[in-house]
Scaffold this motif. Structure first.
Motif, short mmCIF file in Angstrom:
data_model
loop_
_atom_site.label_atom_id
_atom_site.label_comp_id
_atom_site.label_asym_id
_atom_site.label_seq_id
_atom_site.Cartn_x
_atom_site.Cartn_y
_atom_site.Cartn_z
N LEU A 45 0.82 -1.21 0.00
CA LEU A 45 0.00 0.00 0.00
C LEU A 45 0.86 1.26 0.00
N MET A 46 1.93 1.26 0.78
CA MET A 46 2.79 2.43 0.83
C MET A 46 3.48 2.67 -0.52
N ILE A 47 3.96 1.61 -1.14
CA ILE A 47 4.61 1.74 -2.46
C ILE A 47 3.60 2.25 -3.49
N THR A 48 2.39 1.69 -3.43
CA THR A 48 1.35 2.13 -4.39
C THR A 48 1.02 3.60 -4.20
N ALA A 49 0.83 4.02 -2.95
CA ALA A 49 0.48 5.42 -2.68
C ALA A 49 1.61 6.35 -3.11
N ARG A 50 2.87 5.96 -2.84
CA ARG A 50 4.00 6.80 -3.26
C ARG A 50 4.08 6.90 -4.79
N THR A 51 3.81 5.76 -5.42
CA THR A 51 3.85 5.75 -6.89
C THR A 51 2.84 6.74 -7.48
N VAL A 52 1.61 6.68 -6.95
CA VAL A 52 0.56 7.59 -7.45
C VAL A 52 0.91 9.04 -7.13
N ALA A 53 1.44 9.28 -5.94
CA ALA A 53 1.76 10.66 -5.53
C ALA A 53 2.85 11.27 -6.39
N ASN A 54 3.71 10.44 -7.00
CA ASN A 54 4.82 10.96 -7.79
C ASN A 54 4.53 11.01 -9.30
N LEU A 55 3.33 10.61 -9.67
CA LEU A 55 3.00 10.67 -11.10
C LEU A 55 2.78 12.13 -11.52
N ASN A 57 1.11 13.31 -14.01
CA ASN A 57 -0.28 13.53 -14.41
C ASN A 57 -1.17 13.83 -13.21
N ILE A 58 -0.86 13.14 -12.07
CA ILE A 58 -1.63 13.38 -10.85
C ILE A 58 -1.31 14.76 -10.29
N ARG A 59 -0.04 15.12 -10.24
CA ARG A 59 0.35 16.43 -9.70
C ARG A 59 -0.25 17.58 -10.53
N GLN A 60 -0.21 17.42 -11.84
CA GLN A 60 -0.65 18.52 -12.71
C GLN A 60 -2.16 18.72 -12.65
N ASN A 61 -2.93 17.70 -12.42
CA ASN A 61 -4.38 17.80 -12.51
C ASN A 61 -5.06 18.08 -11.17
N ILE A 62 -4.36 17.87 -10.03
CA ILE A 62 -4.97 18.19 -8.74
C ILE A 62 -5.16 19.70 -8.66
N SER A 68 -11.07 15.15 -11.92
CA SER A 68 -11.36 13.73 -11.65
C SER A 68 -11.37 12.90 -12.92
N ARG A 69 -11.73 13.53 -14.06
CA ARG A 69 -11.75 12.77 -15.31
C ARG A 69 -10.35 12.32 -15.71
N GLN A 70 -9.37 13.09 -15.37
CA GLN A 70 -7.99 12.74 -15.71
C GLN A 70 -7.37 11.83 -14.65
N ILE A 71 -7.75 12.04 -13.42
CA ILE A 71 -7.07 11.33 -12.32
C ILE A 71 -7.69 9.96 -12.07
N ALA A 72 -9.02 9.85 -12.11
CA ALA A 72 -9.69 8.60 -11.74
C ALA A 72 -9.25 7.41 -12.58
N PRO A 73 -9.16 7.51 -13.93
CA PRO A 73 -8.73 6.34 -14.71
C PRO A 73 -7.31 5.91 -14.37
N VAL A 74 -6.43 6.88 -14.17
CA VAL A 74 -5.02 6.53 -13.85
C VAL A 74 -4.95 5.80 -12.51
N ALA A 75 -5.63 6.34 -11.52
CA ALA A 75 -5.60 5.72 -10.19
C ALA A 75 -6.22 4.33 -10.22
N ASP A 76 -7.30 4.16 -11.02
CA ASP A 76 -7.95 2.86 -11.05
C ASP A 76 -7.07 1.81 -11.72
N ASN A 77 -6.34 2.21 -12.78
CA ASN A 77 -5.43 1.26 -13.43
C ASN A 77 -4.32 0.82 -12.48
N ILE A 78 -3.77 1.77 -11.73
CA ILE A 78 -2.70 1.41 -10.79
C ILE A 78 -3.25 0.52 -9.66
#
Length: 533
Positions: A45-55, A57-62, A68-78
């Motif tokens: 869980l920690m590795i997964t959360a760190r991975t998402v936090a460093n993407l 695409n996630i940083r730019q769209n928050i 949510s349209r940009q972030i939700a699909p990426v997070a769901d795939n991971i």
């Protein structure tokens, strides 16, 4: 049938213990597997959360409109790739920008365990919900200016007991099967060993034997003490307590603490019995038989049977007194027959005056000896012994002379008339034996008893065959004798015990072919050291 019942009882008991141990082991193993699974999920869980936090695409769209349209699909795939239950992306207003359930996107994340994450803290928390126990990893999202712009939450459920068992069912089944097989085999070996150790007896039979053994030991007139290989007392009966003056229960205590000088540990070291030995334990003089206890060729303890010396001395005196009495009667009967024949012959020869004088002489002689004994020898048993030996000597053709200055008014400390009957009787009998082998016209035994306030001296001399140096060196050993008889070699051994008991001094002078002189001295006030010259 009895042995088979014992065997199966032990097998069932042993197998039950194996199953109980297996159950405890299973609980420990399941707990260990649970901890491993929790650590594994925590790291994932920690590795997964760190991975998402460093993407990027996630940083730019928050913080962007309709992010949510940009972030939700990426997070769901991971989430799918890393096999976690959910990944939730939160902005600084705690608004959900992603969630496995689309209807929850845009809602507010109100969990209190997320507060620290909005203060730039990274951690994992444990939560309990309707679905079970879960873990949530919180990782803050930082922009290029190192300012927090959101939080990533990655969560997963810990497997329950059923899932763990289902997951490890093959390993659990194999382990259980092997454990049961080895448990049955070990139980059978243990049952066989215990059955052998218990001599195929039932517990109630062992209890009955223990009660009977205890009752038998307590009923014995002799003192009985037994120890195990660690010198711990296992038997100490009531008679032993009476002999040694022990009041407390001695079983379970060290023999050296209760009676330091029993010499029972010495028997275990020697690994051979010590029989009919006289010992002084404290202020008590006893006869003892000490025997090592052996089991399958190994010494596992020792047992001692004690008898109070007073009883032994009393019985010995009775036996000796009876023998002396019988011998004295037989000798007197023989003497009186000869004297009557002499008197009858003188009367037939019409020499009445000589016959009358002969009677007067015999009476005066006997009266003189009796009066001497009564005046100088205070103990009747000892006086009777000397009179019997004088008569016995006449029968054997041996002149027994009592020193006219002999006197014995009291016994030394620690000795009594039992000891002196044995001591003086054995000395005179040994003199008779020595004279039996001597070829002399006049055979003599000289007996002297001298006593004052400080010293008592006993002297017995004979003009017999004497002793060699070898005989003299071995004469006090138990069983040693120059006579070929199994009943010999006891007298001087007993004499040595009496001398040691009274702290006396023994001197022996002997010359081969000329005779032997035995002198024993006892202090009337204190002890003397034994020696032999």
């Amino acid at each position: 049938m009895n042995q088979l019942r014992i065997y199966w009882k032990i097998v069932i008991l042993s197998f039950g213990l194996v199953l109980f141990s297996l159950l405890i082991g299973g609980v420990v193993v399941i707990g260990s597997v649970t901890r491993i699974k929790e650590d594994e999920l925590r790291q994932r869980l920690m590795i997964t959360a760190r991975t998402v936090a460093n993407l990027p695409n996630i940083r730019q769209n928050i913080g962007q409109p309709d992010s949510s349209r940009q972030i939700a699909p990426v997070a769901d795939n991971i989430r799918i790739i890393n096999n976690v239950a959910y990944i939730v992306v939160l902005d600084m207003n705690r608004t959900r920008l992603s969630h496995p359930l689309s209807e929850k996107i845009g809602g507010t994340f109100n969990a209190t365990d997320a507060d620290a994450a909005f203060a730039e803290h990274t951690y994992v928390s444990k939560v309990i919900g309707e679905a079970g126990v879960g873990l949530r990893a919180f990782v803050p999202v930082m922009n290029e200016q190192h300012m927090q712009i959101g939080v990533i939450v990655a969560g997963g459920l810990l497997p329950g007991l059923k899932e763990l068992i289902a997951e490890e069912r093959q390993s659990i089944a194999l382990t259980s099967l092997l454990s049961l097989l080895f448990g049955i085999f070990g139980s059978a070996l243990l049952a066989r060993h215990i059955k052998k150790q218990m001599y195929n007896l039932e517990p109630q039979e062992i209890a009955r034997m223990y009660r009977e053994r205890s009752a038998a030991f307590q009923a014995m007139h002799e003192g009985v003490i037994a120890i195990d290989r660690s010198e711990t007392i296992t038997i100490f009966n009531e008679r032993a307590k009476q002999i040694f003056g022990v009041e407390q229960d001695a079983v379970g205590r060290s023999i050296r603490d209760v009676l330091p000088d029993t010499r029972l540990p010495e028997v275990m070291e020697l690994e051979r019995p010590v029989l009919n030995q006289e010992l002084r334990i404290g202020n008590t003089l006893i006869w003892s038989n000490r025997i090592p206890i052996r089991e399958q060729g190994t010494t596992v303890g020792a047992i001692a049977i004690f008898q109070d010396r007073t009883e032994v001395a009393r019985m010995a005196e009775e036996l000796t007194g009876v023998r002396e009495f019988v011998d004295a009667l037989r000798v007197q009967n023989h003497e009186h027959s000869n004297k009557l024949h002499t008197i009858a012959g003188l009367i037939q020869l019409d020499k009445k005056d000589q016959a009358l004088q002969y009677v007067y002489d015999i009476a005066e002689q006997q009266e003189g000896i009796t009066r001497f004994m009564q005046e100088n020898i205070a103990d009747d048993s000892l006086a009777g012994l000397l009179l019997g030996k004088i008569s016995r000597g006449k029968e054997l053709g041996i002149h027994v002379q009592i020193d006219p200055h002999s006197v014995l008014k009291r016994f030394p400390p620690l000795l009594d008339h039992h000891d002196f009957v044995l001591l003086l009787g054995n000395l005179i009998e040994n003199a008779f034996d020595a004279l039996a082998e001597a070829k002399r016209e006049r055979k003599e035994v000289y007996v002297s008893l001298e006593q004052n306030e400080e010293l008592l001296s006993i002297l017995v001399e004979d003009n017999g065959c004497g002793m060699t140096d070898v005989t003299k060196a071995s004469m006090l050993e138990r069983g040693f004798s120059t006579k070929e008889s199994k009943d010999r070699g006891i007298g001087l051994y007993l004499l040595q015990g009496i001398v040691r008991k009274g702290s006396g001094q023994l001197r022996c002078e002997s010359e081969l072919g000329r005779g032997t002189s035995m002198e024993i001295s006892f202090s009337m006030t204190g002890g003397l050291q034994n020696e032999s010259e």
